[in-house]
Scaffold this motif. Structure first.
Motif, PDB file in Angstrom:
ATOM      1  N   GLY A 190      18.730  10.478  -7.736  1.00  0.00           N
ATOM      2  CA  GLY A 190      17.364   9.977  -7.777  1.00  0.00           C
ATOM      3  C   GLY A 190      16.938   9.544  -9.159  1.00  0.00           C
ATOM      4  O   GLY A 190      17.736   9.474 -10.092  1.00  0.00           O
ATOM      5  N   GLN A 191      15.630   9.310  -9.286  1.00  0.00           N
ATOM      6  CA  GLN A 191      15.078   8.746 -10.510  1.00  0.00           C
ATOM      7  C   GLN A 191      15.216   9.679 -11.715  1.00  0.00           C
ATOM      8  O   GLN A 191      15.412   9.240 -12.826  1.00  0.00           O
ATOM      9  CB  GLN A 191      13.614   8.401 -10.287  1.00  0.00           C
ATOM     10  CG  GLN A 191      13.059   7.466 -11.326  1.00  0.00           C
ATOM     11  CD  GLN A 191      11.686   6.964 -10.931  1.00  0.00           C
ATOM     12  OE1 GLN A 191      11.031   7.540 -10.077  1.00  0.00           O
ATOM     13  NE2 GLN A 191      11.266   5.884 -11.557  1.00  0.00           N
ATOM     14  N   GLY A 192      15.143  10.990 -11.481  1.00  0.00           N
ATOM     15  CA  GLY A 192      15.233  11.944 -12.591  1.00  0.00           C
ATOM     16  C   GLY A 192      16.644  12.360 -12.935  1.00  0.00           C
ATOM     17  O   GLY A 192      16.855  13.250 -13.752  1.00  0.00           O
ATOM     18  N   SER A 193      17.631  11.695 -12.344  1.00  0.00           N
ATOM     19  CA  SER A 193      19.020  12.109 -12.593  1.00  0.00           C
ATOM     20  C   SER A 193      19.582  11.431 -13.839  1.00  0.00           C
ATOM     21  O   SER A 193      19.050  10.444 -14.325  1.00  0.00           O
ATOM     22  CB  SER A 193      19.897  11.765 -11.386  1.00  0.00           C
ATOM     23  OG  SER A 193      20.030  10.366 -11.250  1.00  0.00           O
TER      24      SER A 193
END
Length: 193
Positions: free
Chosen positions: A120-123
Motif C-alpha cells: 500500500g501507500q505507506g509501504s
C-alpha cells in the motif's frame, strides 16, 4: 524384514532422497533470486538504510534452531529404536515450529507498529521485500509442518523403527534445510544494509 523387501526399501529411499535434493535445489534458486533482487533494489532512493529487524525475529531464529536440534534427536532416537524419545522430540519440533511462525507474525506486528507497512501507500521497498521473503519461507515451513504431521501420524501408527525410518530422515533433511535457510535470511537482513 526379508532381503528382497530391504532392497526395495533401500531403492525407494535412494529415489526419494534424489527427489528431495532436486526440491531443495529449486528452493535455493527461489531464494537466491529473491535475495539478489533485494541487493539490486538497495540502490533505490526510497531504500531504508536504517531499518532494523525487531527482536521477535531473533527469538524466532532461536526457536527454529532449537527445532532443528529436536528433529535431529528424533532421527537419532528412531535409529536407536527409542520410540518414546522419538515421540517427545517430534512433538517438540512441531511446537517449536509453531512458535517460530507465531514469533514471525509478532515481528511483523512490531514492524507495522514502527510505522513501516508491507503493502500500500505507506509501504517501502525494504519492508515489502522483507514481507515477501519471510512469507515465502513460512509457506515452505508450512509444507515442512505438514510433512512433520505426516511423520508424527506414521510414527504413532508404528511405521518407523531402527530399520525403516526414511520418512523421518527425509523430513529431517527438509527441516534442517529450512532452518539453515532462515538463519541465512536472518543474517542477510541483519547484516546487509
Amino acid at each position: 524384514m526379508d532381503i528382497v523387501a530391504k532392497e526395495n526399501y533401500d531403492k525407494k529411499g535412494k529415489a526419494l532422497k534424489v527427489m528431495m535434493l532436486f526440491a531443495l535445489g529449486s528452493i535455493v534458486m527461489v531464494f537466491a533470486g529473491l535475495t539478489s533482487a533485494y541487493v539490486v533494489s538497495k540502490s533505490r532512493p526510497d531504500w531504508l538504510a536504517d531499518f532494523v529487524l525487531p527482536m521477535d525475529f531473533t527469538y524466532s531464529t532461536i526457536a527454529i534452531v532449537l527445532s532443528s536440534v529436536t528433529m535431529h534427536l528424533a532421527y537419532k532416537s528412531i535409529k536407536a529404536n527409542d520410540r518414546s524419545k522419538t515421540t517427545t522430540y517430534l512433538i517438540s519440533t512441531l511446537i517449536l515450529g509453531l512458535l517460530f511462525v507465531f514469533l514471525q507474525f509478532k515481528g511483523f506486528g512490531q514492524v507495522i507498529e514502527s510505522g513501516y507497512f508491507f503493502t500500500g501507500q505507506g509501504s517501502t521497498i525494504t519492508t515489502s521485500f522483507l514481507y515477501v521473503i519471510v512469507i515465502v519461507h513460512i509457506a515452505h515451513l508450512f509444507g515442512g509442518m505438514i510433512a512433520l504431521l505426516v511423520v508424527i501420524y506414521n510414527h504413532f501408527k508404528q511405521k518407523y523403527n531402527s530399520q525403516q525410518f526414511i520418512g523421518i530422515e527425509l523430513c529431517s533433511w527438509f527441516w534442517h534445510f529450512l532452518d539453515l535457510l532462515w538463519v541465512y535470511l536472518f543474517l542477510f537482513f541483519t547484516l546487509y544494509k
